[in-house]
Design a protein around this motif. Structure first.
Motif, PDB file in Angstrom:
ATOM      1  N   GLY A 189       0.812  -1.213   0.000  1.00 32.21           N
ATOM      2  CA  GLY A 189       0.000   0.000   0.000  1.00 32.21           C
ATOM      3  C   GLY A 189       0.846   1.263   0.000  1.00 32.21           C
ATOM      4  O   GLY A 189       2.073   1.222  -0.102  1.00 32.21           O
ATOM      5  N   MET A 190       0.159   2.398   0.141  1.00 33.40           N
ATOM      6  CA  MET A 190       0.816   3.709   0.066  1.00 33.40           C
ATOM      7  C   MET A 190       0.975   4.384   1.420  1.00 33.40           C
ATOM      8  O   MET A 190       1.556   5.460   1.499  1.00 33.40           O
ATOM      9  N   ARG A 191       0.476   3.764   2.501  1.00 35.93           N
ATOM     10  CA  ARG A 191       0.485   4.434   3.803  1.00 35.93           C
ATOM     11  C   ARG A 191       1.911   4.771   4.242  1.00 35.93           C
ATOM     12  O   ARG A 191       2.199   5.902   4.660  1.00 35.93           O
ATOM     13  N   ASN A 192       2.814   3.815   4.152  1.00 28.07           N
ATOM     14  CA  ASN A 192       4.184   4.052   4.602  1.00 28.07           C
ATOM     15  C   ASN A 192       4.928   5.016   3.689  1.00 28.07           C
ATOM     16  O   ASN A 192       5.753   5.807   4.158  1.00 28.07           O
ATOM     17  N   TYR A 193       4.634   4.961   2.386  1.00 26.60           N
ATOM     18  CA  TYR A 193       5.292   5.902   1.484  1.00 26.60           C
ATOM     19  C   TYR A 193       4.822   7.326   1.770  1.00 26.60           C
ATOM     20  O   TYR A 193       5.640   8.265   1.800  1.00 26.60           O
ATOM     21  N   ASP A 194       3.522   7.494   1.989  1.00 23.93           N
ATOM     22  CA  ASP A 194       2.998   8.826   2.319  1.00 23.93           C
ATOM     23  C   ASP A 194       3.582   9.332   3.634  1.00 23.93           C
ATOM     24  O   ASP A 194       3.902  10.528   3.773  1.00 23.93           O
ATOM     25  N   LYS A 195       3.747   8.418   4.584  1.00 25.26           N
ATOM     26  CA  LYS A 195       4.349   8.799   5.858  1.00 25.26           C
ATOM     27  C   LYS A 195       5.811   9.202   5.648  1.00 25.26           C
ATOM     28  O   LYS A 195       6.292  10.173   6.254  1.00 25.26           O
ATOM     29  N   SER A 196       6.509   8.473   4.784  1.00 26.03           N
ATOM     30  CA  SER A 196       7.908   8.800   4.484  1.00 26.03           C
ATOM     31  C   SER A 196       8.021  10.176   3.851  1.00 26.03           C
ATOM     32  O   SER A 196       8.952  10.940   4.156  1.00 26.03           O
ATOM     33  N   PHE A 197       7.076  10.502   2.976  1.00 29.33           N
ATOM     34  CA  PHE A 197       7.080  11.819   2.330  1.00 29.33           C
ATOM     35  C   PHE A 197       6.931  12.923   3.376  1.00 29.33           C
ATOM     36  O   PHE A 197       7.668  13.923   3.357  1.00 29.33           O
ATOM     37  N   ALA A 198       6.004  12.737   4.316  1.00 26.76           N
ATOM     38  CA  ALA A 198       5.792  13.744   5.362  1.00 26.76           C
ATOM     39  C   ALA A 198       7.013  13.855   6.272  1.00 26.76           C
ATOM     40  O   ALA A 198       7.444  14.960   6.634  1.00 26.76           O
ATOM     41  N   LEU A 199       7.601  12.705   6.645  1.00 21.97           N
ATOM     42  CA  LEU A 199       8.795  12.719   7.482  1.00 21.97           C
ATOM     43  C   LEU A 199       9.952  13.417   6.774  1.00 21.97           C
ATOM     44  O   LEU A 199      10.687  14.210   7.374  1.00 21.97           O
ATOM     45  N   ALA A 200      10.103  13.140   5.474  1.00 18.54           N
ATOM     46  CA  ALA A 200      11.196  13.725   4.705  1.00 18.54           C
ATOM     47  C   ALA A 200      11.079  15.239   4.627  1.00 18.54           C
ATOM     48  O   ALA A 200      12.070  15.965   4.820  1.00 18.54           O
ATOM     49  N   CYS A 201       9.895  15.731   4.354  1.00 20.42           N
ATOM     50  CA  CYS A 201       9.699  17.184   4.260  1.00 20.42           C
ATOM     51  C   CYS A 201       9.961  17.861   5.597  1.00 20.42           C
ATOM     52  O   CYS A 201      10.583  18.937   5.659  1.00 20.42           O
ATOM     53  N   THR A 202       9.493  17.228   6.677  1.00 26.94           N
ATOM     54  CA  THR A 202       9.727  17.781   8.011  1.00 26.94           C
ATOM     55  C   THR A 202      11.218  17.798   8.336  1.00 26.94           C
ATOM     56  O   THR A 202      11.753  18.797   8.841  1.00 26.94           O
ATOM     57  N   PHE A 203      11.894  16.686   8.027  1.00 27.14           N
ATOM     58  CA  PHE A 203      13.334  16.605   8.297  1.00 27.14           C
ATOM     59  C   PHE A 203      14.105  17.682   7.543  1.00 27.14           C
ATOM     60  O   PHE A 203      14.997  18.330   8.109  1.00 27.14           O
ATOM     61  N   LEU A 204      13.788  17.885   6.273  1.00 25.44           N
ATOM     62  CA  LEU A 204      14.545  18.841   5.466  1.00 25.44           C
ATOM     63  C   LEU A 204      14.429  20.264   6.010  1.00 25.44           C
ATOM     64  O   LEU A 204      15.399  21.029   5.980  1.00 25.44           O
ATOM     65  N   VAL A 205      13.246  20.622   6.509  1.00 27.90           N
ATOM     66  CA  VAL A 205      13.082  21.951   7.111  1.00 27.90           C
ATOM     67  C   VAL A 205      13.934  22.068   8.375  1.00 27.90           C
ATOM     68  O   VAL A 205      14.679  23.034   8.557  1.00 27.90           O
ATOM     69  N   ILE A 206      13.841  21.059   9.238  1.00 24.54           N
ATOM     70  CA  ILE A 206      14.613  21.070  10.487  1.00 24.54           C
ATOM     71  C   ILE A 206      16.108  21.044  10.193  1.00 24.54           C
ATOM     72  O   ILE A 206      16.896  21.809  10.759  1.00 24.54           O
ATOM     73  N   PHE A 207      16.501  20.184   9.276  1.00 22.89           N
ATOM     74  CA  PHE A 207      17.914  20.017   8.942  1.00 22.89           C
ATOM     75  C   PHE A 207      18.514  21.296   8.359  1.00 22.89           C
ATOM     76  O   PHE A 207      19.628  21.684   8.707  1.00 22.89           O
ATOM     77  N   GLY A 208      17.764  21.955   7.495  1.00 26.70           N
ATOM     78  CA  GLY A 208      18.266  23.178   6.873  1.00 26.70           C
ATOM     79  C   GLY A 208      18.571  24.267   7.880  1.00 26.70           C
ATOM     80  O   GLY A 208      19.533  25.026   7.715  1.00 26.70           O
ATOM     81  N   PHE A 209      17.785  24.336   8.945  1.00 23.70           N
ATOM     82  CA  PHE A 209      18.005  25.373   9.961  1.00 23.70           C
ATOM     83  C   PHE A 209      19.045  24.958  11.002  1.00 23.70           C
ATOM     84  O   PHE A 209      19.718  25.813  11.577  1.00 23.70           O
ATOM     85  N   THR A 210      19.164  23.651  11.256  1.00 19.17           N
ATOM     86  CA  THR A 210      19.995  23.215  12.382  1.00 19.17           C
ATOM     87  C   THR A 210      21.407  22.794  12.006  1.00 19.17           C
ATOM     88  O   THR A 210      22.327  22.942  12.823  1.00 19.17           O
ATOM     89  N   PHE A 211      21.610  22.261  10.793  1.00 10.37           N
ATOM     90  CA  PHE A 211      22.948  21.769  10.472  1.00 10.37           C
ATOM     91  C   PHE A 211      24.004  22.870  10.493  1.00 10.37           C
ATOM     92  O   PHE A 211      25.123  22.639  10.992  1.00 10.37           O
ATOM     93  N   PRO A 212      23.725  24.082   9.975  1.00  9.67           N
ATOM     94  CA  PRO A 212      24.738  25.142  10.116  1.00  9.67           C
ATOM     95  C   PRO A 212      25.105  25.421  11.567  1.00  9.67           C
ATOM     96  O   PRO A 212      26.276  25.659  11.886  1.00  9.67           O
ATOM     97  N   ILE A 213      24.108  25.397  12.459  1.00  7.69           N
ATOM     98  CA  ILE A 213      24.393  25.618  13.889  1.00  7.69           C
ATOM     99  C   ILE A 213      25.254  24.487  14.433  1.00  7.69           C
ATOM    100  O   ILE A 213      26.183  24.706  15.222  1.00  7.69           O
ATOM    101  N   PHE A 214      24.956  23.270  14.016  1.00  7.65           N
ATOM    102  CA  PHE A 214      25.760  22.106  14.413  1.00  7.65           C
ATOM    103  C   PHE A 214      27.217  22.281  13.978  1.00  7.65           C
ATOM    104  O   PHE A 214      28.153  22.040  14.756  1.00  7.65           O
ATOM    105  N   ALA A 215      27.426  22.732  12.741  1.00  7.52           N
ATOM    106  CA  ALA A 215      28.787  22.958  12.239  1.00  7.52           C
ATOM    107  C   ALA A 215      29.451  24.122  12.966  1.00  7.52           C
ATOM    108  O   ALA A 215      30.645  24.061  13.292  1.00  7.52           O
TER     109      ALA A 215
END
Length: 419
Positions: A189-215
């Motif tokens: 089915g598509m449930r896990n793929y749709d969940k992966s899409f939502a997780l990926a978009c959320t991660f990219l927003v968080i990652f974009g703001f936090t990785f420079p601070i981490f570095a």
């Protein structure tokens, strides 16, 4: 695997790969112990090299999560049949994060004696520029107004706070994206793929703001007087190129051993384009940071590059550009070059070594008082972490029930990928 329709292939981590990874781990660990036993400047260099390699390992594992996230967010199909490899990177990230935290803890709370402005004082092996006692205390002989002004950021509490929170978040998203993929194989089915899409978009927003601070905190604060707003993106580019190079190298080596035979020169071509493109981006950020500092010629900024132009570093400074810019430019520019297995393999090896040198130049001039070139510290730490990463990553890969995400909605597109 004889055909790409055999979706039950598992990776067996046995034989020479397992033996050599353990040999490298043990040999490197012995060299690390020797570095500490030798004492003096060797201990200083050993701490710096452990920071370098633990940071490098975290960046490579984080690159695996980053790769998964933007592939899902873009709804890319070409990469579906190779995602087990970056998923294996993601599964190693919690261990790599713990190692990095242990290294910085040891470096922060282990002190040694140095002579500064004619006075002996005890300073930590790592982050002495802001963690030395008295730097923020008015009236103390170590008081430094610049560091005091940055005190809200440069504190032990804040330092550990962002390390734990950011690395914990990256590890969680890596775990969640991997779990969705393995659950997808069972449930369909598509449930896990749709969940992966939502997780990926959320991660990219968080990652974009936090990785420079981490570095900023983990590496730039080693020389706390200096700052660059481009440093975070510079590290992001280095992290991404290193991760892509290791993903491509793993694919090439495993294909030579008879795994992932459904991956073709077309998949290597796509990876090669990304390695080439982000190597150019790395060069753009490197040049922008260097050129603007040189052009402005402001002392508090130019001191960073002044150190790296001293005789013991200047040769490596320019070799860094040759390895990480000219090499991929000349070796991967043509279409055919990206489709040649051995060309890709050696280019990836060159870039992995090149970005090790890149991290070396970020760390060593700010942490080592006297540089005596490469020795047991550099060689031992690199071998140890290469063996450790290989062992952990291939162990994680062997635990997948199948090397193919059998029910990924874009699997057939990936299996028939052609460009």
């Amino acid at each position: 695997m004889k055909t790409h329709n055999n979706f039950d292939e598992k990776f067996e981590f046995t034989g020479s790969a397992k033996t050599w990874s353990l040999v490298a781990l043990v040999a490197g660990a012995i060299c690390i112990v020797i570095g500490f036993v030798l004492g003096g400047v060797h201990v200083e260099r050993m701490f710096s090299n452990l920071l370098l390699m633990s940071y490098y390992m975290v960046c490579v594992c984080t690159a695996g999560v980053f790769f998964l996230a933007y592939q899902y967010a873009a709804q890319a199909g070409w990469s579906a049949s190779l995602i087990r490899i970056p998923q294996a990177f993601a599964k190693v990230l919690p261990i790599a994060s713990l190692i990095l935290i242990l290294v910085v803890t040891a470096g922060l709370f282990t002190h040694h004696e140095v002579i500064f402005e004619g006075k002996k004082q005890m300073v930590p092996y790592l982050y002495a520029s802001w963690a030395t006692h008295g730097l923020t205390i008015v009236g103390d002989h170590n008081y430094n107004a610049v560091i005091a002004g940055k005190a809200p950021f440069l504190t032990i509490g804040f330092f550990y706070g962002f390390l734990v929170v950011f690395l914990g978040a990256y590890s969680y998203f890596g775990y969640a994206l991997t779990k969705c993929s393995t659950d997808e194989d069972t449930e369909g089915g598509m449930r896990n793929y749709d969940k992966s899409f939502a997780l990926a978009c959320t991660f990219l927003v968080i990652f974009g703001f936090t990785f420079p601070i981490f570095a900023f905190g983990t590496i730039m604060s080693l020389e706390a007087h200096w700052f660059s707003t481009m440093f975070g993106w510079y590290n992001l580019a280095a992290m991404h190129v290193s991760g892509l190079a290791i993903i491509a190298l793993v694919i090439v080596l495993l294909k030579k051993k008879g795994n992932f035979l459904w991956l073709s020169e077309n998949h290597l071509h796509s990876l090669g384009k990304m390695i080439f493109g982000f190597s150019i981006f790395w060069t753009y950020v490197w040049f922008a940071q260097f050129f603007l500092t040189w052009y402005a010629n402001i002392p508090e900024e130019s001191v960073y590059f002044f150190k790296r132009w001293e005789p013991e570093y200047k040769w490596w400074f320019w070799l860094n550009i040759v390895m990480n810019f000219l090499s991929p430019l000349l070796l991967l520019m043509s279409r055919d070059a990206k489709r040649l297995t051995n060309r890709m393999m050696w280019t990836c090896i060159l870039l992995i070594a090149g970005h090790w040198l890149d991290y070396y130049l970020m760390i060593m001039p700010g942490t080592v008082v006297e540089n005596r070139g490469f020795g047991v510290e550099e060689i031992g730490s690199f071998i140890a972490f290469a063996g450790l990463f290989t062992f952990l990553m291939l162990t994680a890969l062997s635990r997948f029930k199948s090397l193919v995400p059998k029910k990924h909605p874009f699997l057939q597109e990936s299996l028939h990928h052609h460009i």
